[in-house]
Motif scaffolding. Structure first.
Motif, PDB file in Angstrom:
ATOM      1  N   LEU A 188       1.242  -1.388   0.244  1.00 22.71           N
ATOM      2  CA  LEU A 188       0.768  -0.056  -0.158  1.00 22.71           C
ATOM      3  C   LEU A 188       0.901   1.476  -0.351  1.00 22.71           C
ATOM      4  CD1 LEU A 188      -2.449  -0.832   2.524  1.00 22.71           C
ATOM      5  CD2 LEU A 188      -3.464  -0.888   0.068  1.00 22.71           C
ATOM      6  N   GLU A 189       1.572   1.622   0.367  1.00 24.17           N
ATOM      7  CA  GLU A 189       2.972   1.865   0.927  1.00 24.17           C
ATOM      8  C   GLU A 189       3.973   2.835  -0.390  1.00 24.17           C
ATOM      9  OE1 GLU A 189       3.353  -0.662   2.773  1.00 24.17           O
ATOM     10  OE2 GLU A 189       4.930  -0.700   2.972  1.00 24.17           O
ATOM     11  N   ASP A 190       3.088   2.242  -1.211  1.00 27.40           N
ATOM     12  CA  ASP A 190       3.867   2.453  -2.600  1.00 27.40           C
ATOM     13  C   ASP A 190       3.578   3.382  -3.399  1.00 27.40           C
ATOM     14  OD1 ASP A 190       5.171  -1.188  -3.141  1.00 27.40           O
ATOM     15  OD2 ASP A 190       5.746   0.291  -2.517  1.00 27.40           O
ATOM     16  N   SER A 191       2.096   3.351  -2.919  1.00 30.04           N
ATOM     17  CA  SER A 191       1.193   4.759  -3.927  1.00 30.04           C
ATOM     18  C   SER A 191       2.069   5.242  -3.951  1.00 30.04           C
ATOM     19  CB  SER A 191      -0.066   4.235  -2.463  1.00 30.04           C
ATOM     20  OG  SER A 191      -0.792   3.261  -3.323  1.00 30.04           O
ATOM     21  N   ALA A 192       2.435   6.363  -5.270  1.00 33.21           N
ATOM     22  CA  ALA A 192       3.088   7.735  -5.250  1.00 33.21           C
ATOM     23  C   ALA A 192       3.076   7.897  -6.729  1.00 33.21           C
ATOM     24  CB  ALA A 192       4.444   7.371  -4.438  1.00 33.21           C
ATOM     25  N   VAL A 193       3.567   8.596  -6.914  1.00 33.30           N
ATOM     26  CA  VAL A 193       4.178   9.807  -8.236  1.00 33.30           C
ATOM     27  C   VAL A 193       5.281   9.143  -8.360  1.00 33.30           C
ATOM     28  CG1 VAL A 193       3.732  11.269 -10.444  1.00 33.30           C
ATOM     29  CG2 VAL A 193       2.001  11.023  -8.836  1.00 33.30           C
ATOM     30  N   TYR A 194       5.031   8.221  -9.684  1.00 33.08           N
ATOM     31  CA  TYR A 194       6.867   7.882  -9.784  1.00 33.08           C
ATOM     32  C   TYR A 194       7.575   8.376 -11.343  1.00 33.08           C
ATOM     33  CZ  TYR A 194       6.788   4.080  -6.921  1.00 33.08           C
ATOM     34  OH  TYR A 194       6.401   3.742  -4.680  1.00 33.08           O
ATOM     35  N   PHE A 195       8.280   9.837 -10.641  1.00 31.57           N
ATOM     36  CA  PHE A 195       9.478  10.242 -12.420  1.00 31.57           C
ATOM     37  C   PHE A 195      11.280   9.686 -12.401  1.00 31.57           C
ATOM     38  CE2 PHE A 195       6.675  13.753 -12.457  1.00 31.57           C
ATOM     39  CZ  PHE A 195       5.652  14.022 -10.737  1.00 31.57           C
ATOM     40  N   CYS A 196      10.438   8.641 -14.010  1.00 30.30           N
ATOM     41  CA  CYS A 196      11.845   8.391 -13.908  1.00 30.30           C
ATOM     42  C   CYS A 196      12.762   9.833 -15.029  1.00 30.30           C
ATOM     43  CB  CYS A 196      11.629   7.335 -15.490  1.00 30.30           C
ATOM     44  SG  CYS A 196      13.037   7.408 -16.759  1.00 30.30           S
ATOM     45  N   ALA A 197      13.640   9.838 -14.794  1.00 27.21           N
ATOM     46  CA  ALA A 197      14.961  11.456 -15.558  1.00 27.21           C
ATOM     47  C   ALA A 197      16.034  11.114 -16.432  1.00 27.21           C
ATOM     48  CB  ALA A 197      15.060  11.700 -13.929  1.00 27.21           C
ATOM     49  N   SER A 198      17.030  11.802 -16.969  1.00 27.03           N
ATOM     50  CA  SER A 198      17.280  11.181 -17.593  1.00 27.03           C
ATOM     51  C   SER A 198      19.001  11.925 -17.475  1.00 27.03           C
ATOM     52  CB  SER A 198      17.262  10.036 -18.913  1.00 27.03           C
ATOM     53  OG  SER A 198      16.887  11.447 -19.744  1.00 27.03           O
ATOM     54  N   SER A 199      20.044  11.850 -17.641  1.00 29.92           N
ATOM     55  CA  SER A 199      21.146  13.013 -17.979  1.00 29.92           C
ATOM     56  C   SER A 199      22.144  12.677 -18.256  1.00 29.92           C
ATOM     57  CB  SER A 199      21.369  13.519 -16.872  1.00 29.92           C
ATOM     58  OG  SER A 199      22.172  12.933 -15.629  1.00 29.92           O
ATOM     59  N   HIS A 200      22.804  13.689 -18.932  1.00 29.05           N
ATOM     60  CA  HIS A 200      23.939  13.212 -20.005  1.00 29.05           C
ATOM     61  C   HIS A 200      25.241  12.671 -19.017  1.00 29.05           C
ATOM     62  CE1 HIS A 200      26.281  12.669 -23.749  1.00 29.05           C
ATOM     63  NE2 HIS A 200      27.265  13.933 -23.522  1.00 29.05           N
ATOM     64  N   ARG A 201      25.463  13.584 -18.112  1.00 30.60           N
ATOM     65  CA  ARG A 201      26.574  13.481 -17.816  1.00 30.60           C
ATOM     66  C   ARG A 201      25.874  13.252 -16.188  1.00 30.60           C
ATOM     67  NH1 ARG A 201      29.456  16.663 -20.608  1.00 30.60           N
ATOM     68  NH2 ARG A 201      28.876  18.886 -19.516  1.00 30.60           N
ATOM     69  N   THR A 235       4.545   8.301 -13.449  1.00 31.84           N
ATOM     70  CA  THR A 235       3.292   8.011 -13.440  1.00 31.84           C
ATOM     71  C   THR A 235       2.622   7.726 -12.073  1.00 31.84           C
ATOM     72  OG1 THR A 235       4.347   6.215 -15.083  1.00 31.84           O
ATOM     73  CG2 THR A 235       3.180   4.912 -13.041  1.00 31.84           C
ATOM     74  N   LYS A 236       1.281   7.855 -12.070  1.00 33.25           N
ATOM     75  CA  LYS A 236       0.929   8.113 -10.684  1.00 33.25           C
ATOM     76  C   LYS A 236       0.455   6.447 -10.575  1.00 33.25           C
ATOM     77  CE  LYS A 236      -2.940   9.569  -8.280  1.00 33.25           C
ATOM     78  NZ  LYS A 236      -4.008  10.277  -8.505  1.00 33.25           N
TER      79      LYS A 236
END
Lengths: 113, 112
Positions: free
Chosen positions: A84-97, A108-109
């Protein structure tokens, strides 16, 4: 500008099920991240992935969590089993360095019932 | 343990006014401090950043100040616009780090 695409935008699952969150990072980026945000509050770091390996993870990155990016395809976050505690918005990010400008997806909600 | 602290939690200003957001940190090894802006339904986007070797960086209406001795930063927005209404995150990182640590954010409302 460069865009990170996250699929799906919303996922509803029952507690105990497995879920996979997908991320299509910016094409020439080398570093990939997952962050967790609850109720529009703090962005909590989960994990950094570089050169096929987890470089750093936080306490929030529980044993039930795993990440991979097979053959340069989607960068995925898998949770098995979900709680249940995994409910959240998960953001992916990327960077060059590393730590350089992070480009975030729209999130993703995840709703665990 | 909160490594990056932000204040205030929420702020309302009138259009045309100056917005000041503040941030403090604990870890002396932090040497890179980005500010991210997040609109509802979107991910954060880099607004401005500063390295610890500088004390000020300006980009248009946005200026960030850094005080190494006091371990504090601030973000100033001049001529604030309703379109600036968003959540602002102060963040921090250090050399060879594989993560950027975010504060809890400040919700800014700019009224027309």
């Amino acid at each position: 500008g460069p865009k990170v695409l996250q699929i799906p935008s919303h996922q509803i699952i029952d507690m105990g099920q497995m879920v996979t969150l997908n991320c299509d990072p910016v094409s020439n980026h080398l570093y990939f991240y997952w962050y967790k945000q609850i109720l529009g509050q703090q962005m909590e770091f989960l994990v950094n992935f570089y050169n096929g390996k987890v470089m750093e993870k936080s306490k929030l990155f529980k044993d039930q969590f795993s990440v991979e990016r097979p053959d340069g395809s989607y960068f995925t976050l898998k949770i098995q089993p979900t709680a249940l505690e995994d409910s959240a918005v998960y953001f992916c990010a990327s960077s060059h360095r590393d730590r350089e400008r992070l480009f975030f997806g729209h999130g993703t909600k995840l709703s665990v019932l | 343990q909160q490594q990056v602290r932000q204040s205030p939690q929420s702020l309302t200003v009138w259009e045309g006014g100056t917005t000041v957001l503040t941030c403090s940190y604990e870890d002396s090894t932090f040497n890179y401090f980005p500010w991210y802006q997040q609109f509802p339904g979107e991910g954060p986007a880099l607004l401005i950043s500063i390295l610890s070797v500088s004390d000020k960086k300006e980009d248009g209406r946005f200026t960030t100040f850094f005080n190494k001795r006091e371990k504090k930063l601030s973000l100033h927005i001049i001529d604030s616009q309703p379109g600036d209404s968003a959540t602002y995150f102060c963040a921090a990182s250090y050399t060879n780090a594989y993560k950027v640590i975010f504060g809890k954010g400040t919700h800014l409302h700019v009224l027309p």
